[in-house]
Design a protein around this motif. Structure first.
Motif, PDB file in Angstrom:
ATOM      1  N   SER A  21     -38.345  47.568 -79.908  1.00  0.00           N
ATOM      2  CA  SER A  21     -39.271  46.796 -80.741  1.00  0.00           C
ATOM      3  C   SER A  21     -40.487  46.320 -79.927  1.00  0.00           C
ATOM      4  N   SER A  51     -39.814  45.954 -87.778  1.00  0.00           N
ATOM      5  CA  SER A  51     -40.487  45.968 -86.490  1.00  0.00           C
ATOM      6  C   SER A  51     -41.363  47.222 -86.385  1.00  0.00           C
ATOM      7  N   GLU A  92     -35.694  39.974 -82.578  1.00  0.00           N
ATOM      8  CA  GLU A  92     -35.792  39.847 -84.024  1.00  0.00           C
ATOM      9  C   GLU A  92     -35.077  38.600 -84.547  1.00  0.00           C
ATOM     10  N   HIS A 146     -29.335  51.306 -81.427  1.00  0.00           N
ATOM     11  CA  HIS A 146     -30.583  50.751 -81.938  1.00  0.00           C
ATOM     12  C   HIS A 146     -31.364  50.268 -80.733  1.00  0.00           C
ATOM     13  N   TYR A 147     -32.640  50.041 -80.926  1.00  0.00           N
ATOM     14  CA  TYR A 147     -33.467  49.481 -79.852  1.00  0.00           C
ATOM     15  C   TYR A 147     -33.368  50.325 -78.581  1.00  0.00           C
ATOM     16  N   LYS A 196     -42.224  55.011 -89.697  1.00  0.00           N
ATOM     17  CA  LYS A 196     -41.129  54.695 -88.766  1.00  0.00           C
ATOM     18  C   LYS A 196     -40.128  55.834 -88.620  1.00  0.00           C
ATOM     19  N   ASN A 201     -42.064  49.772 -84.652  1.00  0.00           N
ATOM     20  CA  ASN A 201     -41.701  50.852 -83.722  1.00  0.00           C
ATOM     21  C   ASN A 201     -41.114  51.985 -84.547  1.00  0.00           C
TER      22      ASN A 201
HETATM   23 MG    MG Z   1     -36.295  47.089 -85.873  1.00  0.00          MG
END
Ligand code: MG
Ligand code: TXA
Length: 316
Positions: free
Chosen positions: A145, A137, A174, A223-224, A50, A139
């Motif tokens: 994700s 996750s 999530e 994030h994401y 990751k 990714n």
């Molecule tokens: Mg995550």
């Protein structure tokens, strides 16, 4: 190369896990990158694949409450939450048991552990494997994700990885992360188990996490994130815009947009959550420099969707 295997081929998945490898694991929320939570090398491989900062702890996925109790010290309120919401999209943060074989890399050295029993084929697989699976996750760190097996094989195309070819995730964001202390329930990350549902199950009104920093490092601001710049709460997008829509659209809007993905034409929050990451990925793949996200109401599941949108929009 990442390869998909049939969900019926649990043996292949278990053999991979037993040899210390990661697998792509379908759950109802997002696909996980799972490894034996008691094997430090295997867990380190998750971080490596990751590109994830070490301080960020992982959720240990269990087959049910019985397995969970051998790793976390459960208070009565946490037991109640597990009984009502497991298997399902709720992660409980609990004091880690002294004799738990879960590797400290999973908890990032904290005195607590995040435990969750997901829906779908995982509980059976974990039960057969006999040990919890650490799984973030699937990714690369900071990216969108995955909610389909193909998202995982694309993200790790050049990596040796077995991905269980399960269904598209029906929750799509999530799990809710909750922590019980005394009679207080704190929501560290909003998800599809909403505050209202927790209150209905326990009679206690949960409080949102207000602390700074990384009690739940998934709470990191950026994030994401897609490659495009994401703009939230956009009601008046210019001609030629790339639009992440929500709810019914006028013919005019559709005509003026260059690309449009509607999270839910009916304005259904559950459908929108399930489509969120897929839609972001599709729009991002168009190469558009900006994505204009229309407003999503803050009610119920909407607050979890808006939480993810604001993180994807945060400056990096
Ligand atoms: Mg995550
Ligand atoms: O739905 C989900 O939860 C998915 C699927 C695969 O189960 N997993 C997932 O994992 O979202 P990840 O690693 O992306 O997010 C885990 C979150 C992080 O924000 C982490 O900081 C938090 O859980 N976490 C894990 N253990 C914790 C602990 N002991 N204390 C506080 N936060 C913890």
């Amino acid at each position: 190369m990442a390869v998909k295997v049939s969900p019926d081929d649990i043996r292949t998945a278990i053999a991979e896990l037993a040899s210390g490898k990661c697998i792509g694991l379908p759950t109802e929320t997002v696909y996980g990158l799972a490894a034996d939570a008691t094997n430090g090398d295997a867990v380190a491989r998750i971080f490596e694949m990751k590109g994830r900062p070490r301080f960020n702890p992982l959720i240990a996925h269990v087959s049910g409450l019985e397995m969970a109790m051998t790793h976390g010290n459960f208070d009565p309120l946490s037991i109640r939450l597990a009984e009502v919401f497991w298997p399902g999209p709720l992660t409980l943060i609990l004091p880690v048991r002294q004799n738990s074989p879960v590797h400290p890399l999973v908890t990032a050295g904290l005195s607590t552990i995040g435990l969750r029993c997901p829906q779908g084929l995982s509980p059976k697989l974990i039960d057969m494997f006999g040990k919890p699976l650490a799984a973030p996750s699937a990714n690369r760190s900071g990216r969108i994700s995955p909610t389909r097996a193909d998202h995982v094989t694309e993200e790790f195309a050049d990596t040796d990885l077995v991905v269980i070819d399960g269904p598209a995730c029906d929750t799509g964001i999530e799990s809710t992360i909750a922590k019980v202390e005394e009679e207080t329930i704190t929501i560290l990350r909003p998800g599809s188990v909403t505050s209202q549902m927790i209150r209905a199950a326990t009679g206690i009104e949960p409080v949102p996490y207000r602390g700074e920093g990384i009690e739940a490092p998934g709470m990191m601001k950026s994030h994401y994130a897609p490659d495009a710049v994401l703009l939230t709460n956009q009601t008046n997008s210019p001609d030629g815009a790339c639009i992440l829509a929500f709810g019914p659209q006028s013919a005019e809007t559709a005509k003026r947009a260059k690309h449009i993905f509607n999270l839910s034409e009916a304005g259904d929050l559950r459908e929108a959550a399930a489509n969120l990451y897929h839609g972001l990925k599709l729009l991002d793949a168009t190469g558009a420099p900006q994505i204009h996200a229309q407003p999503v109401p803050e009610t119920g599941l909407g607050s979890a969707i808006n939480d993810r949108l604001s993180r994807a929009a945060a400056p990096r």
